[in-house]
Design a protein around this motif. Structure first.
Motif, PDB file in Angstrom:
ATOM      1  N   ASN A 197     -44.693  -8.451  22.176  1.00 58.00           N
ATOM      2  CA  ASN A 197     -44.128  -7.426  21.217  1.00 58.00           C
ATOM      3  C   ASN A 197     -44.124  -7.864  19.945  1.00 58.00           C
ATOM      4  O   ASN A 197     -43.224  -8.285  19.287  1.00 58.00           O
ATOM      5  N   GLY A 198     -45.039  -7.115  19.055  1.00 55.99           N
ATOM      6  CA  GLY A 198     -45.434  -7.567  17.731  1.00 55.99           C
ATOM      7  C   GLY A 198     -44.024  -7.118  16.557  1.00 55.99           C
ATOM      8  O   GLY A 198     -43.751  -8.166  15.779  1.00 55.99           O
ATOM      9  N   LYS A 199     -43.558  -6.317  17.005  1.00 62.36           N
ATOM     10  CA  LYS A 199     -42.423  -5.871  15.980  1.00 62.36           C
ATOM     11  C   LYS A 199     -41.055  -6.242  16.378  1.00 62.36           C
ATOM     12  O   LYS A 199     -40.084  -6.081  15.629  1.00 62.36           O
ATOM     13  N   SER A 200     -40.879  -6.672  17.743  1.00 60.65           N
ATOM     14  CA  SER A 200     -39.581  -7.158  18.343  1.00 60.65           C
ATOM     15  C   SER A 200     -39.392  -8.919  18.380  1.00 60.65           C
ATOM     16  O   SER A 200     -38.539  -9.338  18.624  1.00 60.65           O
ATOM     17  N   ASN A 201     -40.907  -9.424  18.086  1.00 52.71           N
ATOM     18  CA  ASN A 201     -40.790 -10.812  17.960  1.00 52.71           C
ATOM     19  C   ASN A 201     -40.215 -11.494  19.324  1.00 52.71           C
ATOM     20  O   ASN A 201     -39.542 -12.412  19.412  1.00 52.71           O
ATOM     21  N   THR A 202     -40.829 -10.840  20.471  1.00 49.24           N
ATOM     22  CA  THR A 202     -40.519 -11.216  22.036  1.00 49.24           C
ATOM     23  C   THR A 202     -41.669 -11.122  22.849  1.00 49.24           C
ATOM     24  O   THR A 202     -42.575 -10.378  22.289  1.00 49.24           O
ATOM     25  N   VAL A 203     -41.497 -11.672  23.910  1.00 44.75           N
ATOM     26  CA  VAL A 203     -42.486 -11.503  25.012  1.00 44.75           C
ATOM     27  C   VAL A 203     -41.667 -10.817  26.052  1.00 44.75           C
ATOM     28  O   VAL A 203     -40.809 -11.353  26.555  1.00 44.75           O
ATOM     29  N   SER A 204     -42.458  -9.803  26.717  1.00 52.43           N
ATOM     30  CA  SER A 204     -41.726  -9.255  27.901  1.00 52.43           C
ATOM     31  C   SER A 204     -42.498  -9.803  29.151  1.00 52.43           C
ATOM     32  O   SER A 204     -43.543  -9.773  29.316  1.00 52.43           O
ATOM     33  N   VAL A 205     -41.809 -10.151  30.334  1.00 50.89           N
ATOM     34  CA  VAL A 205     -42.336 -10.490  31.212  1.00 50.89           C
ATOM     35  C   VAL A 205     -42.108  -9.502  32.370  1.00 50.89           C
ATOM     36  O   VAL A 205     -41.088  -9.300  32.606  1.00 50.89           O
ATOM     37  N   ILE A 206     -43.145  -9.074  32.787  1.00 51.84           N
ATOM     38  CA  ILE A 206     -43.206  -8.004  34.055  1.00 51.84           C
ATOM     39  C   ILE A 206     -43.617  -8.759  35.215  1.00 51.84           C
ATOM     40  O   ILE A 206     -44.649  -9.238  35.367  1.00 51.84           O
ATOM     41  N   ASP A 207     -42.814  -8.464  36.055  1.00 52.20           N
ATOM     42  CA  ASP A 207     -42.979  -8.720  37.659  1.00 52.20           C
ATOM     43  C   ASP A 207     -44.112  -7.569  38.053  1.00 52.20           C
ATOM     44  O   ASP A 207     -43.725  -6.457  38.337  1.00 52.20           O
ATOM     45  N   THR A 208     -45.242  -8.361  38.656  1.00 49.35           N
ATOM     46  CA  THR A 208     -46.280  -7.200  38.831  1.00 49.35           C
ATOM     47  C   THR A 208     -45.916  -6.832  40.211  1.00 49.35           C
ATOM     48  O   THR A 208     -46.580  -5.604  40.507  1.00 49.35           O
ATOM     49  N   ARG A 209     -45.011  -7.369  41.029  1.00 49.94           N
ATOM     50  CA  ARG A 209     -44.775  -6.884  42.548  1.00 49.94           C
ATOM     51  C   ARG A 209     -43.777  -5.626  42.153  1.00 49.94           C
ATOM     52  O   ARG A 209     -44.176  -4.458  42.959  1.00 49.94           O
ATOM     53  N   THR A 210     -42.945  -5.323  41.113  1.00 46.88           N
ATOM     54  CA  THR A 210     -42.317  -4.279  40.820  1.00 46.88           C
ATOM     55  C   THR A 210     -42.463  -3.557  39.983  1.00 46.88           C
ATOM     56  O   THR A 210     -41.874  -2.160  39.677  1.00 46.88           O
ATOM     57  N   SER A 211     -43.342  -3.738  39.175  1.00 46.11           N
ATOM     58  CA  SER A 211     -43.623  -3.316  37.678  1.00 46.11           C
ATOM     59  C   SER A 211     -42.398  -3.159  36.811  1.00 46.11           C
ATOM     60  O   SER A 211     -42.161  -2.127  36.387  1.00 46.11           O
ATOM     61  N   ARG A 212     -41.355  -4.073  36.872  1.00 43.74           N
ATOM     62  CA  ARG A 212     -40.215  -4.063  36.112  1.00 43.74           C
ATOM     63  C   ARG A 212     -40.269  -5.262  35.204  1.00 43.74           C
ATOM     64  O   ARG A 212     -40.547  -6.509  35.705  1.00 43.74           O
ATOM     65  N   VAL A 213     -39.527  -5.381  33.996  1.00 44.56           N
ATOM     66  CA  VAL A 213     -39.372  -6.451  33.278  1.00 44.56           C
ATOM     67  C   VAL A 213     -38.347  -7.177  33.754  1.00 44.56           C
ATOM     68  O   VAL A 213     -37.126  -6.962  34.067  1.00 44.56           O
ATOM     69  N   ALA A 214     -38.676  -8.567  34.186  1.00 47.64           N
ATOM     70  CA  ALA A 214     -37.892  -9.364  34.529  1.00 47.64           C
ATOM     71  C   ALA A 214     -37.392 -10.444  33.673  1.00 47.64           C
ATOM     72  O   ALA A 214     -36.287 -10.811  33.815  1.00 47.64           O
TER      73      ALA A 214
END
Length: 354
Positions: free
Chosen positions: A154-171
């Motif tokens: 996330n270029g403007k948040s200075n973060t990385v989101s980790v998505i659980d591909t089984r649930t399609s939610r940010v873990a």
């Protein structure tokens, strides 16, 4: 020095065809002149560009689908890898950039930088089945080797989101360096390497704890990153430094290879013999011998303004999106010759292959 900026559709900031990131960084208050290259970097010179080569027959053994995000069209081009034909054009979201496809080819993940969401495409019907909210200006996406997690920069948040591909939610949400753009995994999946363009660092994330374990120096403006198959080196495209850095993952020591103007992305072949750099300025791809850290070949894709942007490499082909030309180039990785050029949408950005 560089070409005029092009405004992307639906985006909140402007993106040029060439030397894109300094303008982005300036808009975010980042002073690139304060970043300096790694002192351990050693420069190597490369050969002169070769002439463009006319398309030839399809590459033997290539199959599956190639997915290209078209940033200004808000679409995804779906290409048959055997025939080089566009078989579908799919609405993707606002200003789509990074793209990844699962090993089974059933799901495609698209980072929509203009809407702070990741779209999930079902490839059986080419329909978006889910959108996942993430941070501001998601740019790069990377699937973990086991396919269970999708990492999103996330270029403007200075973060990385980790998505659980089984649930399609940010873990999980992990804070990294300034202006993270791309992410790549170690072969065992234990580490994720994030190129932070604004801070000149690679953030090394421990994927088990989901915390940043180390920060490695990576030149003035690292934008692309790729790991060798043995995990010993991280290759980094340093756009402002006009170089690709081979960073030893154990020690952090960097060896620099001079390439063309404005290298934006880098990819390593499955056998680890060559790394490929997309050089925006001259419209070339530099082929780097990973054993000698020298440019072994320079492949001309078109004149300045073609803007080769992102790459994906398989055992059968090298795929390059050309943002200025609105095309996808396919290169034979054995002969290093161009075999086809496919017209896609406006301002093609990311590419992924099933």
């Amino acid at each position: 020095m560089f070409s005029v900026l092009r405004t992307r559709a639906g985006g909140g900031h402007r993106r040029p065809g060439r030397m894109l990131r300094p303008a982005l960084a300036a808009g975010m208050g980042i002073l690139l002149i304060s970043c300096t290259p790694s002192p351990s970097a050693k420069k190597e010179s490369g050969p002169a560009p070769i002439a463009p080569i006319a398309p030839t027959a399809p590459i033997t053994g290539a199959s599956g689908r190639v997915y290209v995000t078209n940033q200004q069209d808000n679409t995804l081009s779906v290409i048959d890898a055997r025939t080089y034909k566009v078989v579908a054009t799919v609405p993707a979201g606002t200003a789509p950039e990074g793209v990844a496809v699962t090993k089974d080819g059933r799901r495609v993940y698209i980072a929509n930088s203009g809407s702070a969401r990741v779209s999930v495409l079902d490839t059986r019907n080419n329909k978006i089945v889910k959108t996942v909210p993430v941070g501001k200006s998601p740019t790069g996406v990377g699937l973990s080797p086991d396919g269970k997690s999708l990492y999103v920069t996330n270029g403007k948040s200075n973060t990385v989101s980790v998505i659980d591909t089984r649930t399609s939610r940010v873990a999980a949400t992990i804070r990294v360096g300034k202006s993270p753009l791309n992410v790549a995994f170690s072969p065992d999946g234990g580490s994720a390497y994030v190129a932070n363009a604004g801070s000149g660092k690679l953030s090394v994330i421990d994927t088990r704890t989901r915390r940043v374990a180390r920060q490695l120096s990576a030149g003035r403006h690292p934008v692309g990153v790729a790991l060798t198959p043995d995990g010993e080196s991280a290759y980094v495209a340093d756009e402002v430094g006009q170089q690709v850095l081979a960073v030893a993952t154990r020690t952090g020591k960097a060896t620099a290879v001079s390439v063309g103007e404005g290298p934006f992305d880098v990819a390593v072949g499955p056998d680890g013999r060559f790394a490929y750099s997309a050089d925006l300025g001259p419209g070339n791809v530099s082929v780097i011998d990973t054993g000698s850290h020298r440019v072994a070949a320079t492949i001309a894709l078109g004149p300045p303004g073609t803007d080769p942007f992102n790459l994906e490499v398989t055992s059968h082909a090298v795929y390059v999106t050309n943002q200025g030309a609105g095309t996808l180039t396919i290169i034979d990785p054995t002969s290093h010759k161009v075999v086809a050029t496919v017209t896609v949408g406006a301002s093609p950005y990311g590419v992924a292959v099933s």
